[in-house]
Enzyme design. Structure first.
Site, PDB file in Angstrom:
ATOM      1  CB  CYS A   1       3.166  48.249  14.046  1.00  0.00           C
ATOM      2  SG  CYS A   1       2.451  48.184  15.419  1.00  0.00           S
TER       3      CYS A   1
ATOM      4  CG  LEU B   1       5.143  38.955  20.747  1.00  0.00           C
ATOM      5  CD1 LEU B   1       4.928  37.676  20.915  1.00  0.00           C
ATOM      6  CD2 LEU B   1       6.106  39.393  22.015  1.00  0.00           C
ATOM      7  CD  GLU B   2       2.045  43.982  15.797  1.00  0.00           C
ATOM      8  OE1 GLU B   2       1.477  43.329  14.908  1.00  0.00           O
ATOM      9  OE2 GLU B   2       2.352  45.111  15.985  1.00  0.00           O
ATOM     10  CB  ILE B   3      -0.355  37.395  19.677  1.00  0.00           C
ATOM     11  CG1 ILE B   3       0.807  36.878  20.115  1.00  0.00           C
ATOM     12  CG2 ILE B   3      -1.320  36.143  19.420  1.00  0.00           C
ATOM     13  CD1 ILE B   3       0.847  36.267  21.586  1.00  0.00           C
TER      14      ILE B   3
ATOM     15  CE1 TYR C   1       2.079  38.372  10.691  1.00  0.00           C
ATOM     16  CE2 TYR C   1       0.491  38.625  12.595  1.00  0.00           C
ATOM     17  CZ  TYR C   1       0.638  38.255  11.225  1.00  0.00           C
ATOM     18  OH  TYR C   1      -0.281  38.141  10.400  1.00  0.00           O
TER      19      TYR C   1
END
Length: 112
Positions: free
Chosen positions: A96, A102-104, A65
């Site tokens: 969030c 980014l998020e993974i 993301y």
């Protein structure tokens, strides 16, 4: 056959309770990968009475993301160092926590 699965959800650039490398997409990507590696590794899973661990190469179903579209190329350069052989879904989305870029997420599976 039985399989053990571990889901990796919303992993980001966090050290302790703090956002790490705020504003630096390359370092946030590297920190996020490091956090996943620790999460799925032998030492962490042993603390849950599991006698095995995983490596980054075992991660499947990867979604990244991305907060800012302009960061995509830099993120892909870092990700491809680790997962050049994987199919990865990149999603432009809000993250969030304000400092995260980014998020993974993904999962690992071990057949027993």
């Amino acid at each position: 056959p039985h399989a053990t699965e571990l889901y990796i959800a919303g992993t980001a650039s966090l050290i302790g309770e703090e956002v790490a490398h705020e504003g630096d997409i390359v370092l946030q990507t590297k920190e996020t990968l490091k956090n996943i590696e620790v999460l799925i590794g032998n030492e962490n899973l042993e603390s849950y009475q599991q006698d095995f661990g995983f490596s980054l190469g075992d991660v499947e179903g990867i979604r990244v993301y991305v907060k800012n579209r302009n960061d995509l190329q830099k993120i892909q350069e870092v990700i491809n160092e680790v997962w050049s052989d994987k199919s990865i879904m990149y999603v432009n989305d809000d993250i969030c926590r304000p400092g995260f870029l980014l998020e993974i997420e993904g999962f690992v599976r071990k057949s027993t």
